[in-house]
Design an enzyme around this catalytic site. Sequence first.
Site, PDB file in Angstrom:
ATOM      1  N   SER A  62       0.826  -1.210   0.000  1.00  0.00           N
ATOM      2  CA  SER A  62       0.000   0.000   0.000  1.00  0.00           C
ATOM      3  C   SER A  62       0.859   1.259   0.000  1.00  0.00           C
ATOM      4  O   SER A  62       0.324   2.368  -0.114  1.00  0.00           O
ATOM      5  CB  SER A  62      -0.906   0.009   1.238  1.00  0.00           C
ATOM      6  OG  SER A  62      -0.126   0.021   2.421  1.00  0.00           O
ATOM      7  N   HIS A 110      -3.240  -3.816  -5.110  1.00  0.00           N
ATOM      8  CA  HIS A 110      -3.445  -3.455  -3.713  1.00  0.00           C
ATOM      9  C   HIS A 110      -4.876  -3.722  -3.257  1.00  0.00           C
ATOM     10  O   HIS A 110      -5.811  -3.039  -3.659  1.00  0.00           O
ATOM     11  CB  HIS A 110      -3.098  -1.967  -3.509  1.00  0.00           C
ATOM     12  CG  HIS A 110      -3.361  -1.473  -2.127  1.00  0.00           C
ATOM     13  ND1 HIS A 110      -3.896  -0.231  -1.866  1.00  0.00           N
ATOM     14  CD2 HIS A 110      -3.173  -2.067  -0.925  1.00  0.00           C
ATOM     15  CE1 HIS A 110      -4.021  -0.090  -0.557  1.00  0.00           C
ATOM     16  NE2 HIS A 110      -3.600  -1.185   0.032  1.00  0.00           N
ATOM     17  N   GLU A 116      -6.677  -1.572  -6.054  1.00  0.00           N
ATOM     18  CA  GLU A 116      -5.928  -0.579  -6.816  1.00  0.00           C
ATOM     19  C   GLU A 116      -4.843  -1.287  -7.628  1.00  0.00           C
ATOM     20  O   GLU A 116      -3.960  -1.929  -7.061  1.00  0.00           O
ATOM     21  CB  GLU A 116      -5.284   0.449  -5.887  1.00  0.00           C
ATOM     22  CG  GLU A 116      -6.287   1.343  -5.178  1.00  0.00           C
ATOM     23  CD  GLU A 116      -5.640   2.318  -4.225  1.00  0.00           C
ATOM     24  OE1 GLU A 116      -6.089   3.472  -4.144  1.00  0.00           O
ATOM     25  OE2 GLU A 116      -4.668   1.926  -3.527  1.00  0.00           O
ATOM     26  N   ASN A 119      -5.479   5.925  -0.103  1.00  0.00           N
ATOM     27  CA  ASN A 119      -4.748   6.454   1.041  1.00  0.00           C
ATOM     28  C   ASN A 119      -4.548   7.961   0.942  1.00  0.00           C
ATOM     29  O   ASN A 119      -4.498   8.659   1.958  1.00  0.00           O
ATOM     30  CB  ASN A 119      -3.399   5.749   1.187  1.00  0.00           C
ATOM     31  CG  ASN A 119      -3.545   4.378   1.828  1.00  0.00           C
ATOM     32  OD1 ASN A 119      -4.499   4.123   2.552  1.00  0.00           O
ATOM     33  ND2 ASN A 119      -2.598   3.494   1.572  1.00  0.00           N
TER      34      ASN A 119
END
Length: 275
Positions: free
Chosen positions: A107, A128, A140, A179
């Site tokens: 990540s 991800h 992702e 994120n």
Amino acid sequence: MGRQIAMSAALSGYATIVQDISSDGLEFAEAELESWVAKQIGKNKLTVDAAGAALNRLSFAQDLDRAAADADFVIEAATERLDIKRSIFKCLGTVAPAHAILATNSSTMGSSMVAEASGRADRVCNMHFFNPALVMKCVEVVRHESTSDATVNTVMALASRLGKEPVLIKREIPGFIANRLMGAVQREALALAGAGIASITDIDTTARTALGHPMGPFELMDLVGLDVIDFIARANFAQTGTETDAPNERVSALVAEGKLGRKSGIGFYDYAQCH
């Protein structure tokens, strides 16, 4: 994460090997997945036959060489240490079949950091998953400069086959999409609370009742783990040097005190009490 990704693959019809250097880790993974399957059967979310078939598609191994020897697709989910990941990808580049795609679940680290070590940079990318991987739909997929279109297409298709909703990130950026979005909300929430504009509880309530978020930013940070939040910030800051990416002092202080959120019983909230 690794064992849940593996179960997602097994449920989707793929023969899957869970590899770990720790025999205790493998035993725990197997027991946890068996327990998860039993709960799903009990909730009528999985039939006995489907559960048995998925478990039969799973195997467990300590030896990476043997586990990857016949693999068409490998998803690395090791700890977020670059030296460990590079070592794994170097090994995979040697032992996995030439056609195999090698993906990292990282990540925080773009796959360009490990692609060269694999000797097959065109077949390497980020894939991800989000925790818990058996529940969360988003994946992702992040390509780097050398990732081939064929690799991207295969990874996106596989994610869809696993019942996920993949998103393509066309070039590497620290934090990817989720994120970065989450970090922006968290930074503003921390700034509002730090300036005494509103309480943590009221900020969380606003996020839930005005913005429709399933939980507020402080509740989410406690759920994810403040140590994880702090680690991600440090990893991003190390890559960008941008002040807005720097770790938050309040979060870092809580981590230093062992207040990590739900898993430690206390973080921004005290889980021994109702809030």
